[in-house]
Write a protein that holds these residues in place. Structure first.
Motif, PDB file in Angstrom:
ATOM      1  N   GLN A  20       0.799  -1.227   0.000  1.00 13.60           N
ATOM      2  CA  GLN A  20       0.000   0.000   0.000  1.00 13.60           C
ATOM      3  C   GLN A  20       0.837   1.285   0.000  1.00 13.60           C
ATOM      4  N   TYR A  23       1.407   2.285  -3.448  1.00 10.54           N
ATOM      5  CA  TYR A  23       0.246   2.885  -4.105  1.00 10.54           C
ATOM      6  C   TYR A  23       0.114   4.368  -3.723  1.00 10.54           C
ATOM      7  N   ARG A  24       0.371   4.650  -2.439  1.00  6.08           N
ATOM      8  CA  ARG A  24       0.272   6.033  -1.985  1.00  6.08           C
ATOM      9  C   ARG A  24       1.327   6.908  -2.660  1.00  6.08           C
ATOM     10  N   ARG A  25       2.523   6.357  -2.779  1.00  9.84           N
ATOM     11  CA  ARG A  25       3.617   7.108  -3.404  1.00  9.84           C
ATOM     12  C   ARG A  25       3.334   7.363  -4.887  1.00  9.84           C
ATOM     13  N   HIS A  27       0.479   7.858  -6.241  1.00  7.09           N
ATOM     14  CA  HIS A  27      -0.471   8.969  -6.305  1.00  7.09           C
ATOM     15  C   HIS A  27       0.229  10.302  -6.052  1.00  7.09           C
ATOM     16  N   GLN A  28       1.208  10.300  -5.145  1.00  5.03           N
ATOM     17  CA  GLN A  28       1.964  11.537  -4.899  1.00  5.03           C
ATOM     18  C   GLN A  28       2.718  11.969  -6.146  1.00  5.03           C
ATOM     19  N   LEU A  35      -5.201   4.070 -10.602  1.00  7.73           N
ATOM     20  CA  LEU A  35      -4.369   2.924 -10.246  1.00  7.73           C
ATOM     21  C   LEU A  35      -5.212   1.654 -10.201  1.00  7.73           C
ATOM     22  N   MET A  50      -8.416  -0.073   0.469  1.00  6.64           N
ATOM     23  CA  MET A  50      -7.352   0.869   0.128  1.00  6.64           C
ATOM     24  C   MET A  50      -7.902   1.910  -0.849  1.00  6.64           C
ATOM     25  N   GLU A  52      -6.563   4.133  -2.444  1.00  7.07           N
ATOM     26  CA  GLU A  52      -5.667   4.459  -3.560  1.00  7.07           C
ATOM     27  C   GLU A  52      -5.972   3.623  -4.806  1.00  7.07           C
TER      28      GLU A  52
END
Length: 346
Positions: A20, A23-25, A27-28, A35, A50, A52
């Motif tokens: 996870q 996935y967050r990175r 999006h950043q 995704l 999640m 994201e």
């Protein structure tokens, strides 16, 4: 134009949780990203928790199944999504075939199992620079040879209070007392499983301290769950095999503390930000630690561990057999100070 990325997800529950932060990175790095994740059915409940992940796709292929014709058909379905990039998390040759068949233009992953022709953004893994699995996953969000931004945020799974209450009610669980989650299974093998008699003694201590004890695991763990419930004199409720992963997430979210072997559910408890006592025998918290600020690792650090074997090479599994319940009880007291009022219960 917003980017569209597919991730070929891991096969294990714990690894899926540890993906996870990747996935967050992503999006950043790519505002407006859409995704998608291609993953086995048993991990899909995690992806649903999640935010994201916009869409998940079922990976129907088990371990060892090549099935080239079927892979080609699945790949052609994925090709309709017109992904800009794919990130392949498993290191196997088979996991890189579908992205190639789908014609995804940028195919990112670590080298392994002769994947040179399958990945066109292939990375060499520096195990010393990236000792933890979560770091290795997150590194694939960056450009080649770019440094990994640290610190890496911990995974987080969402829960819904109303759904949690419904699940507890359906299973007839007593929610009037604080509950503790025990996760006595470990899919990888016996060398990661703390003995049932130790879990049972710990369950009696928690019961004497006024806590309910709920046992979580798959149907494969039902037998050990039954043994713990029996040895504990009924102090533990065996839910192994009685819940799917989605319901287990909800119920663990209701507990005050989790005691887990190094397993997928350990990573679930960590992602739910539960105070967590993590038991390590044959494996190492240096590679797959619980990603939480509220976790305590208990390990004997014997000379023969970590061996990373499914079964103890010496036949004694001393790394877990000699890990006495009192050690785990003390770690639990440190995380839940209210337990200190019951120091001598057994």
């Amino acid at each position: 134009m917003n980017k569209k990325i597919l991730v070929i997800g891991p096969s294990w529950v714990g690894d899926s949780v540890m993906a996870q932060p990747l996935y967050r990175r992503l999006h950043q790095r790519h505002p407006g990203l859409e995704l998608h994740v291609f993953a086995p059915g048993w991990t899909l409940p995690l992806l649903a928790r999640m935010p994201e992940v916009a869409k998940s796709h079922l990976n129907p292929f088990g371990h060892g199944a090549l099935r080239l014709v079927e892979r080609w058909k699945v790949a052609r379905q994925l090709a309709r999504e017109s992904f800009d990039q794919v990130i392949v998390l498993p290191n196997s040759l088979k996991s890189a075939l579908i992205p190639l068949f789908a014609g995804i233009p940028l195919r990112t992953g670590f080298l392994g199992e002769s994947r040179y022709g399958l990945l066109n953004d292939a990375r060499e893994l520096d195990e010393q620079e990236l000792p933890m699995m979560v770091e290795r996953f997150c590194a694939l969000a960056e450009d080649k040879r770019a440094p990994l931004p640290r610190p890496i945020p911990n995974p987080q799974l969402s829960t819904d209070a109303a759904t949690q209450r419904q699940v507890a009610l359906r299973l007839g669980l007593d929610t009037s007392r604080p509950a503790v989650a025990f996760c006595p299974g470990a899919e990888y093998g016996p060398a990661k499983r703390w003995p049932a008699r130790h879990f049972a003694e710990l369950a009696r201590r928690f019961a004497n301290a006024g806590h309910s004890v709920w046992l979580f695991g798959s149907s494969k763990d039902k037998e050990i769950g039954d043994e713990i419930a029996r040895l504990s004199g009924g102090s533990a409720v065996n839910l192994c095999g009685a819940t799917g992963l989605e319901e287990a997430i909800d119920l663990i979210g209701l507990t005050e503390l989790a005691v887990c072997n190094d397993s997928g559910l350990m990573h679930v408890a960590a992602a739910l930000d539960k105070p967590l006592v993590a038991l390590y025998g044959s494996s190492s918290p240096d590679f797959t630690p619980p990603l939480s600020e509220r976790a305590s690792v208990v390990s004997l650090n014997l000379d023969c561990s970590p061996c990373f074997e499914r079964n103890c090479p010496y036949g004694h599994t001393d790394c877990l057999e000699k890990m006495q319940p009192d050690m785990v009880w003390q770690a639990s007291q440190a995380l839940l100070p209210a337990l200190a009022a019951h120091p001598d219960q057994d």
